[in-house]
Design a protein around this motif. Structure first.
Motif, short mmCIF file in Angstrom:
data_model
loop_
_atom_site.label_atom_id
_atom_site.label_comp_id
_atom_site.label_asym_id
_atom_site.label_seq_id
_atom_site.Cartn_x
_atom_site.Cartn_y
_atom_site.Cartn_z
N LYS A 1 0.82 -1.21 0.00
CA LYS A 1 0.00 0.00 0.00
C LYS A 1 0.85 1.27 0.00
O LYS A 1 0.42 2.31 -0.50
N LYS B 1 -2.83 0.87 9.07
CA LYS B 1 -3.01 -0.13 8.01
C LYS B 1 -1.74 -0.92 7.79
O LYS B 1 -0.63 -0.38 7.81
N GLY C 1 -1.21 -5.58 3.67
CA GLY C 1 -2.52 -6.14 3.97
C GLY C 1 -3.42 -6.24 2.75
O GLY C 1 -3.07 -5.79 1.66
N GLY D 1 -7.81 -7.69 1.56
CA GLY D 1 -9.03 -8.40 1.93
C GLY D 1 -9.66 -7.84 3.20
O GLY D 1 -10.33 -8.55 3.93
N ARG E 1 -8.23 -6.98 5.84
CA ARG E 1 -7.52 -7.37 7.07
C ARG E 1 -6.32 -6.46 7.32
O ARG E 1 -5.74 -5.90 6.42
N MET F 1 -6.26 -3.76 9.25
CA MET F 1 -6.58 -2.33 9.42
C MET F 1 -7.26 -2.13 10.77
O MET F 1 -8.18 -2.85 11.11
N HIS G 1 -17.28 3.70 -1.28
CA HIS G 1 -16.16 3.06 -1.99
C HIS G 1 -16.51 3.07 -3.48
O HIS G 1 -17.47 2.46 -3.90
N HIS H 1 -15.18 -4.52 6.09
CA HIS H 1 -14.41 -3.90 5.00
C HIS H 1 -14.31 -4.80 3.79
O HIS H 1 -13.37 -4.69 2.99
N GLU I 1 -9.07 1.91 -6.96
CA GLU I 1 -10.12 2.13 -5.94
C GLU I 1 -9.97 3.50 -5.28
O GLU I 1 -8.85 3.95 -5.03
N LEU J 1 -7.21 5.01 -3.11
CA LEU J 1 -7.04 3.98 -2.08
C LEU J 1 -5.96 2.99 -2.50
O LEU J 1 -4.97 2.79 -1.82
P1 ADP Z 1 -7.90 -4.05 1.39
O1 ADP Z 1 -6.66 -4.04 0.56
O2 ADP Z 1 -7.79 -4.81 2.65
O3 ADP Z 1 -9.14 -4.33 0.60
P2 ADP Z 1 -8.40 -1.22 1.21
O4 ADP Z 1 -7.38 -0.20 1.53
O5 ADP Z 1 -8.70 -1.46 -0.23
O6 ADP Z 1 -8.02 -2.56 1.93
O7 ADP Z 1 -9.73 -0.86 1.96
C1 ADP Z 1 -10.83 -1.73 2.05
C2 ADP Z 1 -12.00 -0.99 2.68
O8 ADP Z 1 -11.61 -0.50 3.96
C3 ADP Z 1 -12.49 0.21 1.92
O9 ADP Z 1 -13.44 -0.11 0.94
C4 ADP Z 1 -13.11 1.03 3.03
O10 ADP Z 1 -14.36 0.50 3.39
C5 ADP Z 1 -12.18 0.77 4.19
N1 ADP Z 1 -11.11 1.79 4.31
C6 ADP Z 1 -9.82 1.68 3.91
N2 ADP Z 1 -9.12 2.80 4.21
C7 ADP Z 1 -9.99 3.64 4.80
C8 ADP Z 1 -9.88 4.98 5.34
N3 ADP Z 1 -8.73 5.65 5.33
N4 ADP Z 1 -10.98 5.53 5.86
C9 ADP Z 1 -12.16 4.86 5.88
N5 ADP Z 1 -12.33 3.62 5.41
C10 ADP Z 1 -11.25 3.01 4.87
#
Ligand code: ADP
Length: 577
Positions: A116, A158, A162, A164, A166, A168, A208, A235, A275, A286
């Protein structure tokens, strides 16, 4: 074009890719674990080879076995699907080393987007900004507190590696910083084998949104609309739709262009998704997923493009047959993930087991991308997605109505599913008015009365003692062949419905497994005193840890299981007297 493609995956995505190959006249090679020898993807493929093993690590993540099958089958390309090896640069390189095409981006692009922090830096470099955050690895809770005091609470710790949903942890105040950092690092080590974590602002009511991209190896790239995946639990996405509702055309275009910039910045080719989180009219980068997404069908339904077929063509070196201006979107599509999970009371507990009956809905605008049929087993060792129901209509309200109709028509028995939760989401005003956000399912939606999701189990087959002619598959030297044989018809398997959902019973001293799974931790020993509500055992099923609690206070008189042991639903775990 390739003549033969190996699909290094299982379940619905393997089925999806096999079908796309067959549409293109390409022969397909399936691979399977011991548990999947008769899985739908194996039944549909032109050839199938055994990987051996049961767990993902022993089977679908066994590079050596897959390379061996590439050589034996003569496959010229590998489609990794999603999950497993889809975002693994070493695997992509290993495939290239034996002269075979990886249907996905180049290993370098996978690597840049693989963690990330480097993904954030790659986006920053082309002027696309993420949620305010740091790109340094955290060493001490004081760094978390410092960030919180400067940017405000809450914030998110975070795991850099990571995924899925997980790794966070949300931190609401300075007091929580130390525990949250420790727990994020612990989870990161447990799931991803490394503990680097960083901090960013946590948005409290974001949606999202994401952009589907498709790039070829000749420098052409397009974005194909946006998707909204805000209906999530833990999430993780439950329902996705395209196009994203209630977004201005200007924002949609700006997001599409930003996504394309990120992709071009890392020399991206093939299908990918960028994303974003969207809050108060602003969007924040993201991450980029360097693979096909689970929810790609909603984009297909509104664009008329077969993304998997295009992935294969682009990997074979073809140029994109259209430009950005040629892409037109029609109507609205909704995808509902049907997971083998019990959503009762909002718990979403894994529910592995045999699907005794599956009849997917049909009718105008309804598509079922399934990985299972009646009689198939959803194993505790793999992801619990049984398939995706995708409905298209000319506008969003009609698409919602059609999806609800199709869900009510759906018959899926033997395991609990997310269907009741999906219905509750789609029928809710907040979803219909697009006032929901990523935490809405957990924080606002009331799932307390969606029943105890009783699993209806029926005898699959009637007893027929006579011999019947059966097509059976035999494995010779690890390759599967179909032959006809006269065999006694199978007698229906023992009834197991109640077991899969049985609990210890309220206040009972007998603690039983609520589902099939693997015991990862036994937290008590014989003779130990426990209070009602104490976690006594941690059971893992479908990549999710479940705390099993003592329903009454007392002394543990017997521990019937040990760590690492597999148990079935209803098995006795321990007794409290
Ligand atoms: P992963 O790689 O685990 O899927 P992401 O970073 O893509 O993680 O985030 C997955 C979900 O977690 C997002 O769709 C959102 O719901 C939540 N999320 C991630 N980062 C944030 C943030 N900074 N603030 C609020 N929600 C977040």
């Amino acid at each position: 074009m390739f003549k033969k493609v190996l699909i290094a995956n299982r379940g619905e995505i393997a089925v999806r890719v096999i079908r796309a190959c067959q549409d293109l006249g390409i022969k397909t090679v399936a691979v399977y674990s011991e548990l999947d020898s008769d899985a739908l993807h194996v039944r549909l493929a032109d050839e199938a080879y055994a990987l051996g093993g049961q767990t993902a690590a022993e089977s679908y993540l066994n590079t050596e076995a897959i390379i061996d099958i590439i050589k034996r089958s003569g496959a010229e390309a590998v489609h990794p699907g999603y999950g497993f090896f889809s975002e693994n640069a070493e695997f992509a390189e290993a495939i290239a080393d034996v002269g075979v095409t990886f249907i996905g981006p180049k290993p370098d692009a996978i690597r840049v987007m693989g963690d990330k922090i480097s993904a954030r830096e790659a986006a920053e470099k082309v002027g696309v900004h993420g949620v305010p955050g740091n790109t340094t690895f955290l060493e001490d809770p004081s760094q978390v507190i410092e960030f919180g005091e400067k940017h405000g609470w809450p914030l998110a710790i975070k795991a850099a590696f990571g995924g899925g949903g997980r790794g966070m942890k949300v931190v609401n105040s300075a007091d929580e910083a130390a525990d949250a950092l420790e727990s994020a690092q612990r989870e990161a080590i447990a799931y991803f084998g490394r503990d680097e974590c960083y901090v960013e602002k946590y948005l409290t009511k974001p949606r999202h949104l994401e952009i589907q991209l498709l790039c070829d190896t000749h420098g052409n790239g397009v974005y194909i609309g946006q998707r909204d995946c805000s209906a999530q639990r833990r999430h993780q996405k439950l329902i996705e739709e395209a196009p994203a509702p209630a977004i201005s055309p200007e924002i949609a275009q700006a997001m599409g262009e930003a996504a394309l910039k990120v992709a071009k910045g890392c020399g991206y080719a093939n299908a990918g998704t960028v994303e974003f989180l969207y809050e108060n009219g602003e969007f924040f980068y993201l991450e980029m997923n360097t693979r096909l997404q689970v929810e790609h069908p909603v984009t297909e339904m509104i664009s008329g493009l077969d993304l998997v077929a295009l992935q294969i063509k682009v990997a074979a070196g073809e140029e994109l047959p259209f430009t950005q201006d040629d892409i037109t979107l029609h109507g609205h599509a909704i995808e509902v993930r049907i997971n083998a999970e019990d959503p009762a009371a909002g718990a979403f507990l894994p529910s592995p087991g045999k699907i005794t009956k599956l009849v997917a809905p049909s009718g105008y605008g309804v598509r079922w991308d399934g990985g299972y049929e009646s009689g198939d087993e959803v194993s505790q060792f793999y992801d619990n997605l049984t398939g995706k129901l995708v409905c298209w209509a000319q506008d969003r309200p009609t698409a919602i109505a059609r999806t609800l109709r199709a869900l009510r028509e759906f018959t899926l028995e033997g395991v609990a599913t997310t269907i009741p939760a999906d219905i509750a989401i789609l029928a809710h005003q907040d979803f219909q008015n697009t006032t929901h956000s990523t935490k809405w399912v957990e924080d606002t939606l009331d799932l307390s009365d969606i029943g105890d999701a009783k699993i209806v189990s029926e005898e699959l087959l009637e007893e027929k003692p006579d011999n019947v002619r059966k097509e059976i598959s035999v494995e010779v030297d690890g390759k599967q062949f179909n032959v006809a044989a006269w065999v006694p018809d199978l007698v229906a398997a023992k009834k197991k419905s109640a077991a899969a959902s049985s609990q210890g019973g309220s206040g009972s001293g007998s603690v039983t497994a609520p589902m099939q799974g693997t015991v990862v931790k036994v937290l008590v020993e014989e003779g130990q005193k426990v209070a009602a509500g104490d976690t006594v055992i941690v059971l893992e099923a479908m990549k999710m840890e479940n705390n099993i609690i003592a329903e009454k206070a007392g002394t543990v008189s017997e521990v019937a299981v040990s760590e690492g042991q597999s148990v079935s639903g209803g098995d006795s775990l321990l007794t409290i007297e």
